[in-house]
Enzyme design. Structure first.
Site, PDB file in Angstrom:
ATOM      1  N   TYR A   1       0.809  -1.219   0.000  1.00 54.05           N
ATOM      2  CA  TYR A   1       0.000   0.000   0.000  1.00 54.05           C
ATOM      3  C   TYR A   1       0.844   1.272   0.000  1.00 54.05           C
ATOM      4  CZ  TYR A   1      -4.520  -2.213   0.325  1.00 54.05           C
ATOM      5  OH  TYR A   1      -5.644  -2.917   0.037  1.00 54.05           O
TER       6      TYR A   1
ATOM      7  N   GLU B   1      -1.334 -26.848  14.225  1.00 55.42           N
ATOM      8  CA  GLU B   1      -1.745 -26.161  12.996  1.00 55.42           C
ATOM      9  C   GLU B   1      -2.945 -25.243  13.223  1.00 55.42           C
ATOM     10  OE1 GLU B   1      -2.905 -28.969   9.975  1.00 55.42           O
ATOM     11  OE2 GLU B   1      -3.896 -27.431   8.789  1.00 55.42           O
TER      12      GLU B   1
ATOM     13  N   ASP C   1      -3.428 -31.561  10.849  1.00 54.64           N
ATOM     14  CA  ASP C   1      -4.498 -32.378  10.282  1.00 54.64           C
ATOM     15  C   ASP C   1      -3.881 -33.575   9.558  1.00 54.64           C
ATOM     16  OD1 ASP C   1      -6.623 -30.852  11.095  1.00 54.64           O
ATOM     17  OD2 ASP C   1      -6.832 -29.765   9.185  1.00 54.64           O
TER      18      ASP C   1
END
Ligand SMILES: Nc1ncnc2c1ncn2[C@@H]1O[C@H](COP(=O)(O)OP(=O)(O)OP(=O)(O)O)[C@@H](O)[C@H]1O
Ligand SMILES: [Mg+2]
Lengths: 527, 362
Positions: free
Chosen positions: B105, B199, B251
């Site tokens: 930006y 995670e 996972d």
């Protein structure tokens, strides 16, 4: 048994019954056809007089008719030769009467156009035509109608006026039925294209809504007047041959051949007559009809005649055509325009010359949606109908592989083709488009290929120039920033000078820029 | 001791500032010498990214490339690089930090330098890292913070206004966000004897609630998906400097597997940097064999999952037996399971049964 009635009709009657042949098929076509016939007569008359034409054309609406189309008054005025008083009634009141029956290039040929226009006006409105003309002396004004059955003028009124101002020219005023709104676009195109190939003409048009269209002349210079020439044996037809035999004063066929045909000397005449199995000493009057047929056929096959004499042709010329195209397409200096004139060639014994041009550039891009716009001309007359049936369309779309010339399907291009000949190979009586005579087709193809070779260079250079400019632009944007931030990054007050680097980037630019402004010349282009 | 920490950080800052200034000098002088400015750096193209089995991470090969402002395609990124260098130097000078997104930006409104998207500005920052051989965190440019840390670890800040201030990471029960201040802090002391990397945020919260840090005597780190570089660098420091073993818990699917692997062996994207990988770290689950063993609720592997798994088998980082076995098992059973799958045995099962069993089994 049915009774069969035999009758003969006069030529006027014939054209009255078959007026669509001459282009007067419907009300919108009629106005266009009328204007075209009259404008062409005026241009012919001015050229014959060797003065730059001033043509004033006005169409006013008289009354709306019940069919949706209207009655209009059409007036055209020129500064041409004028018509000698005694010829006026016949020139305008009788078909097959005219001054252009010689073998030289003119717009008019048949002695038909003006009269048939008048005839059409008379049929649709029952009003007389008014012709005003002067060859420099008194002004003669005729009000007349055509006796259709007998193909002769009916004079209603003849006035002789004083010509104090020394006016010379002709004015024709007639009424006709038509549909102006539907012919407006074509009419405008016709005038614009006429102005394009006659840049020395000044044409003013006031339309029924009072709008003024002005096509200013861009030059006083006119193309050289064509010389009348004798027919070439290759192009002779049986009827003309028969007529020549009837009027000749020659005592022998050898003399006859030398007298009435171009480029035939004693040796050629004898060689030819031998080949046709006609005794060179025979009297012309002794020829039987089958001899004439044989002679005409033999003339076509005999290869030792010299090429037809092109001095009867009046091409526009590279310079004038360039002027006309620049003017009517509003081309700017840096637009591309290449005009090519081919050397004279012949087909079936008729000499012809092809002139062609390709225009391209920002101005063209502005006025077109991309792709190729074709302008066709025959003996300096614009051809506006049946584009896709004509030979030019075929050449542009079939014979030329545009990709070779860096032209893509949306590259805006204008292609101009002018064919001048003592006999234009029209495909129909309507004189709307040219047939693909192999010789003519070949000349058009070669002319356009040659112009396209210049175009290819131009496009290549434009691409290169755009590329160079973009490069310079990019460097001009970023180098100063690099300088600025490298200075800030290294705690310096002033950025380093990038001008030497920018100069190095743009070193090749002026050279490319200069090249683009001149139309590329290619060796061997104009033959 | 705390004075020394601060002055170390200060020295580091000064040396990075000097690098940046020198870059400016080189370019300035090239222009003065009427030369189109250029710089050399290691190529980051795929054929120059090599897996180093000794380091157990990806590294850049020897091939160098030259970024040249003479080249019409390079001049814009080259300009952006110089601007970014200047921007980084300003950050250091003003002792401010910034994020990748902010850099993107900040270039807005800088005509012609503006980045088209953040991927473009991220890439330029990576160029700068490569050219100066310095991770962006040292230019004070950080990723968006998403990951967090919790446990008995006392840190000392070095950021302006907090210099010398200390904090224990058990002080806030949501965990402490891993941002620039934490990344630049010194680790003073810890009683933990291991690091547990998770995670997912929900599982991290569960572990904090269940006092797992005490039960396992562990520092808990939550990566929020693929772990940011600052998080990886903290894991690396805890392991290397403090000798804490690291256990990763993800996972049970190809994406979880790879999150673990990037912590262990680094990513190709960061091949130009050192100090991010933790080769000693261990992936402890959820394994494919766990799915079978614990009869976990599953979902079917998608085509995309299968394709990814097949890619992983060919990746040099996965050549060790554990990985090959687990990937093969995933493919064989065609199933995957999330961390939350353990909820089927009650909310605390994972802390009470599964993790102890897993850590035991190592
Ligand atoms: N505006 C004019 N000025 C001078 N002479 C004219 C003018 N209009 C017509 N003429 C004369 O009238 C003759 C007949 O004209 P008309 O248009 O009927 O035939 P054309 O022009 O000879 O052939 P075409 O049938 O091809 O038009 C012309 O040959 C010409 O001599
Ligand atoms: Mg005519």
């Amino acid at each position: 048994m049915t009774e069969v009635e035999y009758q003969s009709i006069s030529p006027s009657d014939f054209f009255y019954r078959n007026r669509e042949i001459a282009g007067f098929s419907n009300p919108s076509r009629a106005i266009y056809a009328a204007v075209r016939e009259l404008v062409e007569n005026s241009l012919d008359a001015c050229e014959a007089r060797r003065v730059p034409p001033n043509i004033y054309l006005r169409i006013t609406e008289v009354a709306a008719s019940e069919t949706g189309s209207s009655i209009y008054t059409l007036r055209i005025e020129d500064n041409g030769t004028g018509v000698p008083a005694e010829h006026i009634p016949h020139c305008f009141g009788q078909v097959f009467y005219g001054s252009k029956y010689t073998l030289k290039q003119a717009r008019g040929t048949f002695g038909l156009g003006g009269t048939i226009t008048i005839l059409y006006g008379q049929i649709t409105t029952h009003k007389p035509v008014r012709i005003t003309s002067s060859t420099g002396g008194d002004i003669h004004e005729y009000e007349m109608m055509i006796d259709i059955e007998h193909n002769r003028p009916l004079i209603l009124k003849h006035t002789v006026l004083d010509n104090k101002k020394g006016w010379r020219g002709t004015a024709v005023e007639l009424q006709l039925e038509g549909d102006y709104s539907r012919s407006r676009y074509r009419l405008y195109e016709y005038l614009k294209q006429t102005a394009m190939v006659n840049p020395y003409a000044d044409i003013t048009f006031v339309d029924p809504r009072g709008r003024l269209y002005r096509f200013k002349r861009a030059t006083e210079q006119m193309p050289p007047l064509p010389k009348p020439v004798k027919p070439h044996p290759h192009g002779i037809d049986v009827e003309t041959f028969r007529r020549l035999v009837a009027i000749t004063k020659a005592r022998s066929m050898k003399a006859f051949m030398m007298e009435h045909f171009q480029g035939v000397g004693p040796t050629t005449a004898e060689k030819f007559l031998r080949a046709a199995k006609i005794n060179p000493k025979a009297k012309p009057s002794s020829l039987k009809p089958e001899d004439i047929v044989r002679l005409v056929r033999a003339a076509r096959e005999f290869n030792d005649f010299i090429r037809p004499d092109p001095s009867c042709l009046s091409p526009i010329g590279v310079e004038l055509l360039e002027t006309g195209i620049r003017k009517e397409l509003n081309l700017r200096e840096d637009d591309f325009l290449k005009v090519v004139q081919r050397k004279p060639a012949t087909y079936l014994g008729f000499p012809f010359i092809v002139e062609a041009a390709i225009a391209h550039g920002k101005s063209i891009a502005k006025q077109s949606r991309g792709g190729i716009t074709i302008y066709r001309f025959a003996n300096r007359i614009p051809l506006l109908f049946d584009e896709s049936s004509g030979v030019v369309w075929k050449v542009v779309n079939r014979n030329i592989n545009w990709a070779t010339y860096k032209v893509s399907s949306d590259t805006p291009l204008v292609v101009v083709v002018h064919v001048c000949s003592t006999k234009i190979p029209y495909k129909t009586v309507g004189k709307e488009y040219m047939a693909d005579q192999p010789e003519v087709e070949r000349e058009i193809t070669n002319a356009l290929r040659s112009a396209a070779r210049s175009l290819r260079l131009y496009i290549a250079r434009s691409i290169r120039l755009a590329h160079e400019k973009r490069r310079l632009n990019i460097f001009g944007k970023y180098l100063p920033k690099i300088a600025e931030f490298s200075a800030k990054l290294s705690d310096r007050e002033e950025p380093p000078d990038v001008r030497p680097l920018l100069a190095a980037v743009s070193a090749s630019l002026p050279e490319v820029e200069k090249k683009i402004s001149e139309v590329p010349q290619i060796v061997g282009q104009d033959s | 001791m705390s004075d020394k920490i601060v002055s170390d950080a200060e020295k580091q800052r000064e040396s990075v500032e000097l690098y940046l200034k020198q870059l400016g000098n080189i370019i300035y002088e090239q222009i003065e010498n009427r030369e189109f400015p250029w710089i050399m750096m290691q190529s980051r193209s795929t054929d120059n990214i090599i897996y180093d089995p000794d380091l157990r991470q990806y590294v850049l090969g020897d091939r160098m490339i030259r970024r040249h402002s003479r080249n019409i395609r390079h001049i814009r990124p080259f300009t952006q690089l110089v601007w970014t260098a200047w921007f980084a130097r300003e950050l250091l000078r003003l002792r401010k930090t910034s994020t990748l997104r902010e850099v993107y930006y900040s270039a807005r409104g800088q005509r012609d330098i503006e980045f088209k998207n953040q991927a473009e500005s991220d890439n330029i920052i990576t160029d700068l890292e490569t050219a100066l051989n310095t991770p962006r965190e040292e230019f004070n440019i950080f990723p968006e913070e998403r990951s967090a840390i919790f446990g008995d670890l006392t840190i000392e800040y070095t950021v302006p206004g907090y210099e010398g201030k200390r904090m224990n990471l058990t002080e806030h029960p949501d965990g402490v966000m891993i941002g620039p201040a934490l990344t630049s802090s010194k680790f003073v002391e810890t009683s933990a004897d291991k690091v547990l990397v998770i995670e997912k945020g929900a599982m991290f919260t569960r572990l904090v609630e269940e006092q797992a840090h005490e039960q396992f005597n562990a520092i808990l780190i939550h990566t929020a998906g693929q772990s940011p570089r600052s998080t990886r660098s903290i894991i690396h420091r805890l392991n290397r400097d403090h000798g804490l073993p690291v256990y990763i818990f993800t996972d049970g699917d190809p994406w979880g597997v790879h999150i673990a692997m990037v912590i262990i062996s680094g990513s190709a994207n960061a091949a130009h940097l050192r100090g991010l990988a933790t080769p000693e770290a261990k992936w402890i689950g959820v394994w494919a064999t766990d799915i079978i063993k614990y009869k976990l609720p599953t979902e079917n592997l998608t085509d995309y999952d299968v394709k990814r798994l097949k890619e992983l088998t060919a990746d040099p980082r996965y050549k060790e037996e554990l990985w090959q076995r687990e990937i093969a098992t995933f493919l064989k059973i065609g199933k995957k399971a999330e961390l939350e799958a353990f909820s089927r045995y009650g909310l605390t099962y994972i802390v009470d049964e599964y993790l102890p069993a897993k850590l035991e089994g190592l």
